[in-house]
Scaffold this motif. Structure first.
Motif, PDB file in Angstrom:
ATOM      1  N   ILE A 112       0.852  -1.187   0.000  1.00  0.00           N
ATOM      2  CA  ILE A 112       0.000   0.000   0.000  1.00  0.00           C
ATOM      3  C   ILE A 112       0.893   1.244   0.000  1.00  0.00           C
ATOM      4  CG2 ILE A 112      -1.891   1.180   1.157  1.00  0.00           C
ATOM      5  CD1 ILE A 112      -2.578  -1.647   0.239  1.00  0.00           C
ATOM      6  N   ARG A 115       0.732   7.331   0.765  1.00  0.00           N
ATOM      7  CA  ARG A 115      -0.408   8.249   0.689  1.00  0.00           C
ATOM      8  C   ARG A 115      -1.705   7.517   1.017  1.00  0.00           C
ATOM      9  NH1 ARG A 115      -1.102  11.822  -4.632  1.00  0.00           N
ATOM     10  NH2 ARG A 115       0.809  12.707  -3.718  1.00  0.00           N
ATOM     11  N   ASP A 116      -1.867   6.310   0.463  1.00  0.00           N
ATOM     12  CA  ASP A 116      -3.081   5.543   0.754  1.00  0.00           C
ATOM     13  C   ASP A 116      -3.107   5.060   2.201  1.00  0.00           C
ATOM     14  OD1 ASP A 116      -4.194   5.874  -1.723  1.00  0.00           O
ATOM     15  OD2 ASP A 116      -3.503   3.964  -2.532  1.00  0.00           O
ATOM     16  N   ARG A 119      -4.446   7.998   4.084  1.00  0.00           N
ATOM     17  CA  ARG A 119      -5.861   8.209   3.798  1.00  0.00           C
ATOM     18  C   ARG A 119      -6.728   7.148   4.474  1.00  0.00           C
ATOM     19  NH1 ARG A 119      -9.132   5.777   0.342  1.00  0.00           N
ATOM     20  NH2 ARG A 119      -7.407   4.715  -0.726  1.00  0.00           N
ATOM     21  N   LEU A 120      -6.360   5.879   4.286  1.00  0.00           N
ATOM     22  CA  LEU A 120      -7.139   4.803   4.893  1.00  0.00           C
ATOM     23  C   LEU A 120      -7.056   4.847   6.414  1.00  0.00           C
ATOM     24  CD1 LEU A 120      -6.129   1.907   2.469  1.00  0.00           C
ATOM     25  CD2 LEU A 120      -8.423   2.874   2.721  1.00  0.00           C
TER      26      LEU A 120
END
Length: 429
Positions: A112, A115-116, A119-120
């Motif tokens: 992953i 950035r994700d 966000r997550l």
């Protein structure tokens, strides 16, 4: 029996965990707790390691901590909600609460992007955690952004080698170094609440699913390995053994006890009325003055897995198998109405033979999450096994309750978004 924290293993026989891995049964803790959580009362939390010291701390009003983490690799579902509820329960019982967003693990094991991960971590996990009742005085952080975790990780790495990690996790020679680093980061997460900046050594409980036990075993081993002294009860006396400690340090330690003692080159024996806990506390304080950690091996609790709605274990690759806390309530209700149950093929067989709630994903929803009243759950169970309740009745009830829960939870998530700055999350500006 192999337990893999990153696999999709379904544990069929939980009794093997008692026999093969030394996990203790949780039932004995229930009568000692002043206010046991729903998941404890219903035996969803089935096992523990060292939870006695957490119970003692709760009963005596003494300091303790609770810590767990979430890998931000996808949507948070009801399985994650269980861990969040366990953290919040211990926070309400007086524990200092720590929550790690395991972005190092998500990046190294699942690929992953950073950035994700952020966000997550915020959108899925942190907002739901706050919406469920996590208090602002708790600690939430991203592993990769915490300098405390990075420093402790490095120190722990000085005492652990690849052979040991391979034995615990079954890692192969082609395992990426970043994967190994993320494993040690989890030990740092688990031991962080005992650092001086958070009040020093204290009992700490880690609520997890049974598949995460390798992380607990490693952290307990590392906690002992980082000690400068070992304290153990012998017949008629207590022995303190130093690890790479010269005799002068033992002489200074001896002066802290008001009892008969005998000093040797590498250990000190005490003869008196001190209890093992009293001696260990004094030794820990002395160890910290010398620059050590004085870690207490962390405790842990283990919960059973919910059945996936399609049968088997929940899987992020099968959206129909789980209910996300952020999905539309109507979608969740439809999944419930299509879910696998423990019912018979025909209504007549159901009435004659009764259903099998132990093999029913809808009953799991009611038991684990949706029905607060224990007596109501017991009545549902009795009516099912006696053939007096149809699967359609339970599905309609569960669909109605999950719809109501998700609507309320998602409203609370929006409120949590507005309050996010109250929580000073490490890694989020």
């Amino acid at each position: 029996m192999k337990i893999d924290p990153w696999g999709s293993v379904r544990i069929e026989d939980y009794s093997k965990l008692f026999d093969e891995f030394g996990i203790a049964r949780f039932e004995g803790m229930l009568r000692k707790l002043p206010d046991a959580h729903r998941l404890m009362r219903r035996k969803v939390i089935f096992g523990h390691r060292g939870y006695e010291m957490i119970v003692d701390a709760i009963v005596r009003g003494e300091p303790f901590a609770v810590m767990s983490g979430f890998m931000p690799s996808g949507k948070v579902h009801l399985g994650g909600k269980m861990v969040m509820e366990e953290i919040i329960y211990h926070q309400q019982m007086g524990g200092d609460a720590f929550v790690a967003i395991a972005d190092m693990e998500a990046h190294s094991v699942r690929g992953i992007s950073w950035r994700d991960c952020e966000r997550l971590g915020v959108e899925e996990y942190i907002l739901s955690l706050i919406a469920l009742g996590f208090k602002p005085e708790g600690h939430i952080y991203f592993q990769s952004k915490s300098r405390t975790i990075q420093d402790l990780l490095f120190e722990l790495g000085c005492g652990v080698n690849f052979t040991e990690l391979s034995a615990i996790y079954g890692l192969k020679s082609d395992t990426k170094i970043s994967h190994l680093t993320s494993v040690l980061a989890q030990s740092a997460d688990i031991l962080q609440p005992q650092l001086e900046e958070f009040g020093g050594p204290k009992p700490t409980v880690i609520p997890v699913g049974a598949d995460q036990d390798p992380h607990i075993r490693l952290a307990r081993d590392v906690a002992n390995r980082m000690r400068m002294f070992f304290v153990e009860a012998r017949e008629g006396y207590i022995s303190i053994r130093g690890k790479d400690i010269d005799k002068k340090m033992l002489e200074k330690l001896e002066q802290m006890f008001d009892c008969k003692s005998k000093l040797y080159e590498a250990h000190l024996d005490l003869y008196g009325d001190y209890t093992l806990d009293e001696v260990d506390r004094i030794v820990r304080e002395f160890e910290i003055k010398l620059g050590g950690y004085g870690f207490i091996p962390p405790a842990s609790t283990y919960h059973r897995f919910m059945s996936g709605l399609t049968g088997g274990k929940m899987s992020s690759s099968i959206p129909e198998s789980f209910i996300a806390l952020t999905e539309p309530p109507e979608s969740a209700a439809r999944k419930v109405m299509r879910a696998k149950t423990g019912g018979r093929v025909t209504l007549k067989e159901q009435q004659e033979l009764g259903g099998i709630p132990e093999d029913c994903s809808v009953y799991d929803l009611l038991l684990f999450h949706l029905v607060e009243d224990d007596h109501e759950v017991e009545e549902i169970y009795r009516e099912c096994v006696n053939g007096k309740r149809s699967c359609g009745t339970c599905k309609k009830l569960a669909a109605e309750l999950i719809t109501g829960f998700l609507k309320d939870h998602q409203d609370r998530r929006e409120d949590a978004r507005l309050r996010l700055k109250e929580y000073e999350v490490v890694g989020v500006i």
